[in-house]
Design a protein around this motif. Structure first.
Motif, PDB file in Angstrom:
ATOM      1  N   ARG A 166       0.835  -1.208   0.000  1.00  0.00           N
ATOM      2  CA  ARG A 166       0.000   0.000   0.000  1.00  0.00           C
ATOM      3  C   ARG A 166       0.870   1.258   0.000  1.00  0.00           C
ATOM      4  O   ARG A 166       0.533   2.256  -0.637  1.00  0.00           O
ATOM      5  N   GLY A 167       1.993   1.220   0.698  1.00  0.00           N
ATOM      6  CA  GLY A 167       2.914   2.356   0.710  1.00  0.00           C
ATOM      7  C   GLY A 167       3.513   2.622  -0.658  1.00  0.00           C
ATOM      8  O   GLY A 167       3.626   3.777  -1.092  1.00  0.00           O
TER       9      GLY A 167
ATOM     10  N   VAL B 101       3.400   6.021  -5.726  1.00  0.00           N
ATOM     11  CA  VAL B 101       3.185   6.142  -7.170  1.00  0.00           C
ATOM     12  C   VAL B 101       2.034   7.102  -7.451  1.00  0.00           C
ATOM     13  O   VAL B 101       2.134   7.974  -8.318  1.00  0.00           O
ATOM     14  N   HIS B 102       0.947   6.970  -6.713  1.00  0.00           N
ATOM     15  CA  HIS B 102      -0.205   7.847  -6.939  1.00  0.00           C
ATOM     16  C   HIS B 102       0.137   9.300  -6.617  1.00  0.00           C
ATOM     17  O   HIS B 102      -0.336  10.210  -7.290  1.00  0.00           O
ATOM     18  N   GLN B 103       0.962   9.506  -5.610  1.00  0.00           N
ATOM     19  CA  GLN B 103       1.373  10.868  -5.284  1.00  0.00           C
ATOM     20  C   GLN B 103       2.198  11.460  -6.428  1.00  0.00           C
ATOM     21  O   GLN B 103       2.019  12.627  -6.786  1.00  0.00           O
TER      22      GLN B 103
ATOM     23  N   GLY C 171      -1.664  -0.563  -9.316  1.00  0.00           N
ATOM     24  CA  GLY C 171      -2.897  -1.348  -9.229  1.00  0.00           C
ATOM     25  C   GLY C 171      -2.619  -2.785  -8.825  1.00  0.00           C
ATOM     26  O   GLY C 171      -3.353  -3.373  -8.014  1.00  0.00           O
ATOM     27  N   GLU C 172      -1.547  -3.352  -9.363  1.00  0.00           N
ATOM     28  CA  GLU C 172      -1.153  -4.718  -8.978  1.00  0.00           C
ATOM     29  C   GLU C 172      -0.732  -4.758  -7.510  1.00  0.00           C
ATOM     30  O   GLU C 172      -1.046  -5.719  -6.801  1.00  0.00           O
TER      31      GLU C 172
ATOM     32  N   MET D  39      -2.459  -7.021  -4.605  1.00  0.00           N
ATOM     33  CA  MET D  39      -1.682  -7.935  -3.773  1.00  0.00           C
ATOM     34  C   MET D  39      -1.828  -7.582  -2.291  1.00  0.00           C
ATOM     35  O   MET D  39      -1.868  -8.474  -1.445  1.00  0.00           O
ATOM     36  N   ALA D  40      -1.940  -6.292  -1.973  1.00  0.00           N
ATOM     37  CA  ALA D  40      -2.165  -5.892  -0.584  1.00  0.00           C
ATOM     38  C   ALA D  40      -3.508  -6.423  -0.095  1.00  0.00           C
ATOM     39  O   ALA D  40      -3.612  -6.917   1.035  1.00  0.00           O
ATOM     40  N   ASP D  41      -4.530  -6.347  -0.944  1.00  0.00           N
ATOM     41  CA  ASP D  41      -5.835  -6.918  -0.582  1.00  0.00           C
ATOM     42  C   ASP D  41      -5.723  -8.422  -0.362  1.00  0.00           C
ATOM     43  O   ASP D  41      -6.321  -8.966   0.571  1.00  0.00           O
TER      44      ASP D  41
END
Length: 87
Positions: free
Chosen positions: A22-23, A28-30, A62-63, A67-69
């Motif tokens: 998640r980190g 990446v989103h930031q 997204g991957e 994987m975190a989920d």
């Protein structure tokens, strides 16, 4: 090390792995948020290497989230085993 301790350790590792993924996705989103409003960057025809990297980075993020989920679901299953089991 008892079986219970091993399962508790597995739960901790799965939660740690999920937090790491998640980190990575958040970083990446930031970084890619700067390109979301830039229509010229997103719609300009032709190959733009930075745009290709951004797309690959977002796909990888997204991957990472998927994987975190997965890790969180596995950790929840292990915790349920710990709650139900008699050691």
């Amino acid at each position: 090390m008892t079986r219970r301790e091993r399962l508790e350790r597995k739960v901790e590792k799965r939660e740690e792995w999920a937090a790491g993924r998640r980190g990575k996705a958040a970083a990446v989103h930031q970084f890619t948020d700067q390109f979301h409003g830039d229509y010229a960057f997103n719609t300009q025809p032709g190959h733009i290497p930075l745009r290709a990297r951004v797309i690959r980075m977002e796909n990888r993020a997204g991957e990472d989230l998927a994987m975190a989920d997965h890790h969180e679901a596995k950790a929840a299953g292990l915790e349920a085993q710990l709650d139900r089991s008699v050691f």
